[in-house]
Design a protein around this motif. Structure first.
Motif, mmCIF file in Angstrom:
data_model
loop_
_atom_site.group_PDB
_atom_site.id
_atom_site.type_symbol
_atom_site.label_atom_id
_atom_site.label_comp_id
_atom_site.label_asym_id
_atom_site.label_seq_id
_atom_site.Cartn_x
_atom_site.Cartn_y
_atom_site.Cartn_z
ATOM 1 N N GLN A 148 -5.244 -10.508 -6.794
ATOM 2 C CA GLN A 148 -5.812 -11.787 -6.357
ATOM 3 C C GLN A 148 -5.837 -12.766 -7.517
ATOM 4 O O GLN A 148 -6.121 -12.390 -8.651
ATOM 5 C CB GLN A 148 -7.246 -11.575 -5.856
ATOM 6 N N THR A 183 4.001 -1.163 -4.617
ATOM 7 C CA THR A 183 3.442 -2.428 -5.055
ATOM 8 C C THR A 183 1.941 -2.337 -5.237
ATOM 9 O O THR A 183 1.289 -1.438 -4.711
ATOM 10 C CB THR A 183 3.732 -3.549 -4.042
ATOM 11 N N VAL A 184 1.414 -3.311 -5.984
ATOM 12 C CA VAL A 184 -0.018 -3.475 -6.162
ATOM 13 C C VAL A 184 -0.327 -4.933 -5.805
ATOM 14 O O VAL A 184 0.424 -5.839 -6.164
ATOM 15 C CB VAL A 184 -0.473 -3.120 -7.596
ATOM 16 N N LYS A 185 -1.409 -5.142 -5.048
ATOM 17 C CA LYS A 185 -1.795 -6.486 -4.618
ATOM 18 C C LYS A 185 -2.880 -7.008 -5.559
ATOM 19 O O LYS A 185 -3.913 -6.389 -5.738
ATOM 20 C CB LYS A 185 -2.316 -6.442 -3.186
ATOM 21 N N ARG A 236 2.018 -9.520 -4.505
ATOM 22 C CA ARG A 236 2.311 -8.085 -4.536
ATOM 23 C C ARG A 236 3.362 -7.890 -5.613
ATOM 24 O O ARG A 236 4.460 -8.435 -5.532
ATOM 25 C CB ARG A 236 2.851 -7.592 -3.202
ATOM 26 N N ARG A 266 4.081 -18.395 2.271
ATOM 27 C CA ARG A 266 4.201 -16.946 2.083
ATOM 28 C C ARG A 266 5.670 -16.559 2.123
ATOM 29 O O ARG A 266 6.419 -17.037 2.963
ATOM 30 C CB ARG A 266 3.428 -16.233 3.194
ATOM 31 N N TRP A 315 -2.767 -14.495 -3.502
ATOM 32 C CA TRP A 315 -2.444 -13.127 -3.904
ATOM 33 C C TRP A 315 -0.943 -12.960 -4.084
ATOM 34 O O TRP A 315 -0.151 -13.731 -3.572
ATOM 35 C CB TRP A 315 -2.977 -12.085 -2.928
ATOM 36 N N GLU A 349 7.127 -9.036 -5.314
ATOM 37 C CA GLU A 349 7.748 -8.606 -4.059
ATOM 38 C C GLU A 349 7.350 -9.529 -2.910
ATOM 39 O O GLU A 349 8.115 -9.727 -1.985
ATOM 40 C CB GLU A 349 7.329 -7.173 -3.719
ATOM 41 N N GLU A 350 6.125 -10.074 -2.956
ATOM 42 C CA GLU A 350 5.629 -10.954 -1.907
ATOM 43 C C GLU A 350 4.491 -11.787 -2.496
ATOM 44 O O GLU A 350 3.799 -11.343 -3.405
ATOM 45 C CB GLU A 350 5.115 -10.117 -0.727
ATOM 46 N N TYR A 351 4.322 -13.001 -1.966
ATOM 47 C CA TYR A 351 3.204 -13.832 -2.405
ATOM 48 C C TYR A 351 2.655 -14.634 -1.238
ATOM 49 O O TYR A 351 3.336 -14.832 -0.236
ATOM 50 C CB TYR A 351 3.613 -14.776 -3.542
ATOM 51 N N SER A 391 8.525 -13.118 1.172
ATOM 52 C CA SER A 391 8.717 -11.715 0.822
ATOM 53 C C SER A 391 10.185 -11.452 0.531
ATOM 54 O O SER A 391 11.060 -12.050 1.168
ATOM 55 C CB SER A 391 8.253 -10.824 1.969
#
Length: 79
Positions: free
Chosen positions: A69, A65-67, A50, A8, A48, A40-42, A10
């Motif tokens: 899957q 952001t939108v998350k 972002r 993970r 998932w 922005e993040e994974y 960010s």
């Protein structure tokens, strides 16, 4: 010595998953088989990402952001 890509990551410096040294080398992210540049993040294990929504920011100046899957792959671009 090769760097190990974290599960993970960010880009937000306030996040506990932020790694400035690794981000300065460049990290590539492929989501559902397509390379993304607005991540922005994974999280690879949870599957998932972002993604930033345009140039919009919240009242604190952070990107909206939108998350999403799906399957996530990440690699260090410098290698």
């Amino acid at each position: 010595m090769t760097d190990v890509i974290p599960d993970r990551l960010s880009v937000d410096p306030d996040s506990p998953f932020h790694d400035a040294d690794l981000l300065s080398k460049g990290v590539g992210v492929r989501f559902k088989g397509e390379e993304k540049t607005n991540v922005e993040e994974y999280c690879i294990s949870e599957g998932w990402v972002r993604l930033a929504v345009g140039n919009r920011v919240d009242r604190r100046g952070k990107a909206l952001t939108v998350k999403l899957q799906g399957p996530v792959e990440a690699w260090i671009k410098g290698e």
